[in-house]
Design a protein around this motif. Structure first.
Motif, PDB file in Angstrom:
ATOM      1  N   SER A 125       0.836  -1.188   0.000  1.00 23.58           N
ATOM      2  CA  SER A 125       0.000   0.000   0.000  1.00 23.58           C
ATOM      3  C   SER A 125       0.871   1.238   0.000  1.00 23.58           C
ATOM      4  O   SER A 125       1.937   1.271   0.618  1.00 23.58           O
ATOM      5  N   CYS A 126       0.424   2.264  -0.704  1.00 16.04           N
ATOM      6  CA  CYS A 126       1.202   3.498  -0.781  1.00 16.04           C
ATOM      7  C   CYS A 126       0.262   4.670  -1.027  1.00 16.04           C
ATOM      8  O   CYS A 126      -0.727   4.552  -1.765  1.00 16.04           O
ATOM      9  N   ASP A 127       0.566   5.798  -0.392  1.00 11.97           N
ATOM     10  CA  ASP A 127      -0.282   6.984  -0.537  1.00 11.97           C
ATOM     11  C   ASP A 127       0.014   7.756  -1.810  1.00 11.97           C
ATOM     12  O   ASP A 127      -0.746   8.660  -2.167  1.00 11.97           O
ATOM     13  N   ARG A 128       1.108   7.434  -2.473  1.00 12.63           N
ATOM     14  CA  ARG A 128       1.510   8.205  -3.653  1.00 12.63           C
ATOM     15  C   ARG A 128       1.227   7.407  -4.929  1.00 12.63           C
ATOM     16  O   ARG A 128       1.299   6.188  -4.947  1.00 12.63           O
ATOM     17  N   CYS A 129       0.961   8.146  -6.001  1.00 11.54           N
ATOM     18  CA  CYS A 129       0.727   7.486  -7.290  1.00 11.54           C
ATOM     19  C   CYS A 129       2.063   7.012  -7.847  1.00 11.54           C
ATOM     20  O   CYS A 129       3.124   7.578  -7.543  1.00 11.54           O
ATOM     21  N   PRO A 130       2.056   5.967  -8.683  1.00 14.80           N
ATOM     22  CA  PRO A 130       3.316   5.427  -9.220  1.00 14.80           C
ATOM     23  C   PRO A 130       4.146   6.463  -9.970  1.00 14.80           C
ATOM     24  O   PRO A 130       5.379   6.435  -9.914  1.00 14.80           O
ATOM     25  N   GLY A 131       3.478   7.384 -10.673  1.00 12.90           N
ATOM     26  CA  GLY A 131       4.219   8.397 -11.429  1.00 12.90           C
ATOM     27  C   GLY A 131       5.085   9.284 -10.554  1.00 12.90           C
ATOM     28  O   GLY A 131       6.112   9.815 -11.008  1.00 12.90           O
ATOM     29  N   THR A 145       1.028   3.505 -15.634  1.00 11.33           N
ATOM     30  CA  THR A 145       0.063   3.440 -16.732  1.00 11.33           C
ATOM     31  C   THR A 145       0.785   3.664 -18.056  1.00 11.33           C
ATOM     32  O   THR A 145       1.972   4.027 -18.079  1.00 11.33           O
ATOM     33  N   GLU A 146       0.084   3.464 -19.175  1.00 12.92           N
ATOM     34  CA  GLU A 146       0.692   3.680 -20.481  1.00 12.92           C
ATOM     35  C   GLU A 146       1.151   5.126 -20.635  1.00 12.92           C
ATOM     36  O   GLU A 146       2.225   5.395 -21.188  1.00 12.92           O
ATOM     37  N   ASP A 147       0.340   6.071 -20.160  1.00 17.25           N
ATOM     38  CA  ASP A 147       0.731   7.481 -20.224  1.00 17.25           C
ATOM     39  C   ASP A 147       1.968   7.742 -19.378  1.00 17.25           C
ATOM     40  O   ASP A 147       2.870   8.487 -19.787  1.00 17.25           O
ATOM     41  N   ASP A 148       2.012   7.111 -18.187  1.00 16.08           N
ATOM     42  CA  ASP A 148       3.192   7.256 -17.320  1.00 16.08           C
ATOM     43  C   ASP A 148       4.437   6.697 -17.997  1.00 16.08           C
ATOM     44  O   ASP A 148       5.533   7.274 -17.891  1.00 16.08           O
ATOM     45  N   GLN A 149       4.284   5.584 -18.683  1.00 19.33           N
ATOM     46  CA  GLN A 149       5.427   4.971 -19.354  1.00 19.33           C
ATOM     47  C   GLN A 149       5.960   5.866 -20.474  1.00 19.33           C
ATOM     48  O   GLN A 149       7.178   6.012 -20.650  1.00 19.33           O
ATOM     49  N   GLU A 150       5.058   6.463 -21.237  1.00 17.64           N
ATOM     50  CA  GLU A 150       5.477   7.378 -22.301  1.00 17.64           C
ATOM     51  C   GLU A 150       6.190   8.592 -21.722  1.00 17.64           C
ATOM     52  O   GLU A 150       7.200   9.062 -22.273  1.00 17.64           O
ATOM     53  N   THR A 151       5.699   9.089 -20.595  1.00 12.95           N
ATOM     54  CA  THR A 151       6.340  10.222 -19.936  1.00 12.95           C
ATOM     55  C   THR A 151       7.729   9.842 -19.437  1.00 12.95           C
ATOM     56  O   THR A 151       8.687  10.618 -19.536  1.00 12.95           O
ATOM     57  N   GLU A 175      14.181   3.905 -24.090  1.00 16.54           N
ATOM     58  CA  GLU A 175      13.021   3.030 -24.065  1.00 16.54           C
ATOM     59  C   GLU A 175      13.122   2.032 -22.919  1.00 16.54           C
ATOM     60  O   GLU A 175      14.212   1.698 -22.464  1.00 16.54           O
ATOM     61  N   ALA A 176      11.978   1.545 -22.482  1.00 17.47           N
ATOM     62  CA  ALA A 176      11.947   0.552 -21.408  1.00 17.47           C
ATOM     63  C   ALA A 176      12.225  -0.845 -21.962  1.00 17.47           C
ATOM     64  O   ALA A 176      11.939  -1.144 -23.125  1.00 17.47           O
ATOM     65  N   VAL A 177      12.782  -1.699 -21.114  1.00 14.40           N
ATOM     66  CA  VAL A 177      12.948  -3.116 -21.404  1.00 14.40           C
ATOM     67  C   VAL A 177      12.127  -3.887 -20.381  1.00 14.40           C
ATOM     68  O   VAL A 177      12.230  -3.625 -19.179  1.00 14.40           O
ATOM     69  N   THR A 178      11.284  -4.798 -20.859  1.00 10.10           N
ATOM     70  CA  THR A 178      10.495  -5.624 -19.946  1.00 10.10           C
ATOM     71  C   THR A 178      11.247  -6.915 -19.682  1.00 10.10           C
ATOM     72  O   THR A 178      11.441  -7.734 -20.588  1.00 10.10           O
ATOM     73  N   LEU A 179      11.694  -7.104 -18.442  1.00 11.42           N
ATOM     74  CA  LEU A 179      12.420  -8.303 -18.051  1.00 11.42           C
ATOM     75  C   LEU A 179      11.478  -9.276 -17.361  1.00 11.42           C
ATOM     76  O   LEU A 179      10.635  -8.862 -16.566  1.00 11.42           O
ATOM     77  N   ASN A 184       7.889 -13.497 -12.256  1.00 13.40           N
ATOM     78  CA  ASN A 184       7.918 -12.067 -11.966  1.00 13.40           C
ATOM     79  C   ASN A 184       8.288 -11.327 -13.238  1.00 13.40           C
ATOM     80  O   ASN A 184       8.792 -11.916 -14.199  1.00 13.40           O
ATOM     81  N   ALA A 185       8.038 -10.033 -13.260  1.00  7.73           N
ATOM     82  CA  ALA A 185       8.421  -9.201 -14.399  1.00  7.73           C
ATOM     83  C   ALA A 185       8.503  -7.757 -13.940  1.00  7.73           C
ATOM     84  O   ALA A 185       7.912  -7.371 -12.923  1.00  7.73           O
ATOM     85  N   MET A 186       9.262  -6.968 -14.685  1.00  6.13           N
ATOM     86  CA  MET A 186       9.342  -5.540 -14.381  1.00  6.13           C
ATOM     87  C   MET A 186       9.816  -4.801 -15.625  1.00  6.13           C
ATOM     88  O   MET A 186      10.431  -5.377 -16.522  1.00  6.13           O
ATOM     89  N   ARG A 187       9.493  -3.515 -15.661  1.00  9.09           N
ATOM     90  CA  ARG A 187       9.993  -2.659 -16.733  1.00  9.09           C
ATOM     91  C   ARG A 187      11.195  -1.884 -16.207  1.00  9.09           C
ATOM     92  O   ARG A 187      11.190  -1.410 -15.076  1.00  9.09           O
ATOM     93  N   VAL A 188      12.203  -1.737 -17.066  1.00  6.88           N
ATOM     94  CA  VAL A 188      13.451  -1.107 -16.633  1.00  6.88           C
ATOM     95  C   VAL A 188      13.871  -0.039 -17.640  1.00  6.88           C
ATOM     96  O   VAL A 188      13.893  -0.290 -18.850  1.00  6.88           O
ATOM     97  N   TRP A 189      14.198   1.129 -17.116  1.00  7.59           N
ATOM     98  CA  TRP A 189      14.862   2.173 -17.886  1.00  7.59           C
ATOM     99  C   TRP A 189      16.253   2.333 -17.289  1.00  7.59           C
ATOM    100  O   TRP A 189      16.396   2.508 -16.069  1.00  7.59           O
ATOM    101  N   SER A 190      17.300   2.281 -18.106  1.00  6.47           N
ATOM    102  CA  SER A 190      18.644   2.338 -17.545  1.00  6.47           C
ATOM    103  C   SER A 190      19.676   2.633 -18.628  1.00  6.47           C
ATOM    104  O   SER A 190      19.418   2.428 -19.817  1.00  6.47           O
ATOM    105  N   ASN A 191      20.842   3.127 -18.203  1.00  6.63           N
ATOM    106  CA  ASN A 191      21.977   3.270 -19.119  1.00  6.63           C
ATOM    107  C   ASN A 191      23.011   2.171 -18.883  1.00  6.63           C
ATOM    108  O   ASN A 191      24.104   2.221 -19.436  1.00  6.63           O
ATOM    109  N   ILE A 192      22.672   1.161 -18.066  1.00  5.43           N
ATOM    110  CA  ILE A 192      23.558   0.010 -17.887  1.00  5.43           C
ATOM    111  C   ILE A 192      23.553  -0.796 -19.183  1.00  5.43           C
ATOM    112  O   ILE A 192      22.492  -1.134 -19.700  1.00  5.43           O
TER     113      ILE A 192
END
Length: 422
Positions: free
Chosen positions: A288-294, A328-334, A342-346, A356-364
């Motif tokens: 649970s979290c009080d803040r939005c994911p963005g 959300t999709e809009d959050d991802q575009e932002t 671009e994001a990579v879905t691992l 499990n899965a996650m989206r990653v943005w990185s310069n690694i």
């Protein structure tokens, strides 16, 4: 001798988790191996020794019967006197597109794409997934220098160093690879001068990613990593990879963990730093979290600007932002617009079951997925599964995060006594 059996690259079924030396006759100012070799050699007992392989690779060949496959490399060089720079080291093609960045020789366009795709892919043992020369291979020799992550296939060493080399390497008590040895030539295999510079230039010029990579760091120049971890603590992942030591007061890496950055200003970040890696993530599923994911992405981007080194700095600096399937999709575009990549879905797939899965943005470098993006139905099903085991999962090392951090072993000091399996 360390070696491992792997299927061919086309059928490899990993879980989706998923060194520079001078010419023998001249000194390379970027890598004085005469002085540095003892520091990077394996830690052996006095009665042990490091075995080396030096082959002539010039045994007679029959001009009237040119061989097939990659054997043509030796035939063209030794019989037809062709310059090895005009032959693809990876497949033997004469249709050379560019020069191989690590060893003298050419590389064709298809092999160039394969090389760039697999260069920074690692297995659970912390070593690269494919042969350093040809980026394929069934059975791979593992370099046993504790600071090296590279592997070489039987075919490459037998063709480029000399027939029977793989048998001799396999019989050795301890073998170090062609990028770690204090001499530059083994048979036809000639290491390039300043190969780390060559590798960076090759990747930046030929790679599809708009993000330039940093030049990899020689083992004796690597420093402990300094990490700023936002919203999620990656202490366990860093320790399991050897970047942090478990004992306190050591000269190992450092970690600054900040959960709430709402009131953090630039002056504080600069005081905490400097940093080599900035990590941030949305909250795990089921929490649970009080803040939005963005909010997490915007705050990560703000703190990242404070932590960046000066623009003219050559020091490797990495960042990674992880979305636990909450944006959300809009959050991802932002996020793509703000982080400029671009994001990579691992995906963590075990026994054909998506864990499990996650989206990653990185310069690694090397963050790629061997699976297609999740469908909305798959994502919803995974979210339901993960929520039911979220509290248990929080106690474990996150194998996907750990996979993302593996390429950093080419840049920062790590302590090999720490456990590696994902």
């Amino acid at each position: 001798m360390g070696s491992r059996e792997t299927p061919s690259s086309c059928s490899k079924t990993h879980e989706t988790l998923n060194l520079e030396t001078p010419e023998s006759s001249s000194t390379d100012p970027d890598s004085p191996l005469e002085e540095q070799w003892p520091k990077s050699a394996p830690d052996l007992k006095e009665e042990d020794s490091v075995d080396m392989v030096l082959e002539d690779s010039k045994e007679p060949l029959t001009p009237s019967s040119p061989p097939t496959g990659r054997e043509v490399i030796r035939y063209e060089v030794n019989v037809n006197q062709r310059n090895i720079e005009d032959i693809c080291l990876c497949c033997g093609s004469l249709q050379v597109y560019a020069q191989h960045p690590l060893f003298e020789g050419g590389i064709c366009a298809p092999c160039k794409d394969k090389f760039l795709e697999t260069l920074f892919l690692y297995d659970e043992d912390g070593h690269q997934s494919y042969c350093t020369i040809c980026c394929s291979g069934h059975t791979l020799f593992i370099c046993e220098s504790p600071d090296c992550t590279r592997c070489y296939c039987f075919e490459c060493v037998d063709i480029l160093v000399g027939p029977g080399t793989s048998e001799r390497i396999n019989a050795m008590a301890c073998w170090v690879c062609f990028l770690c040895l204090p001499f530059s030539r083994s048979g036809l295999l000639q290491r390039r001068k300043k190969w780390r510079h060559q590798l960076k230039a090759f990747h930046d010029r030929e790679g599809a990613s708009p993000v330039e990579i940093y030049k990899t760091v020689s083992a004796w120049k690597r420093q402990p990593v300094r990490v700023l971890s936002l919203f999620g603590n990656i202490d366990k992942e860093l320790k399991s990879l050897g970047f942090l030591e478990s004992s306190s007061g050591s000269e190992g890496g450092t970690l600054k963990y900040v959960e709430d950055v709402t009131n953090v200003v630039r002056r504080e970040v600069e005081k905490w730093g400097p940093f080599d890696l900035v990590y941030g993530s949305t909250q795990p599923l089921g929490y649970s979290c009080d803040r939005c994911p963005g909010w997490y992405m915007f705050q990560f981007h703000r703190i990242l600007q404070y932590a960046r080194p000066r623009q003219d700095s050559q020091q490797p600096f990495f960042w990674i932002f992880v979305d636990n399937l909450l944006l959300t999709e809009d959050d991802q575009e932002t996020t793509v617009r703000f982080l400029q990549t671009e994001a990579v879905t691992l995906q963590d797939v075990r026994g054909r079951v998506l864990q499990n899965a996650m989206r990653v943005w990185s310069n690694i470098p090397g963050l790629k997925s061997k699976h297609a993006d999740l469908t909305p139905k798959e994502e919803q099903s995974l979210q339901t599964q993960v929520r039911t085991r979220s509290k248990l999962a929080a106690q474990k090392v996150d194998s996907l995060v750990k996979y993302c951090l593996l390429p950093l072993r080419e840049y920062f000091k790590y302590f090999s006594q720490n456990s590696l399996p994902l």
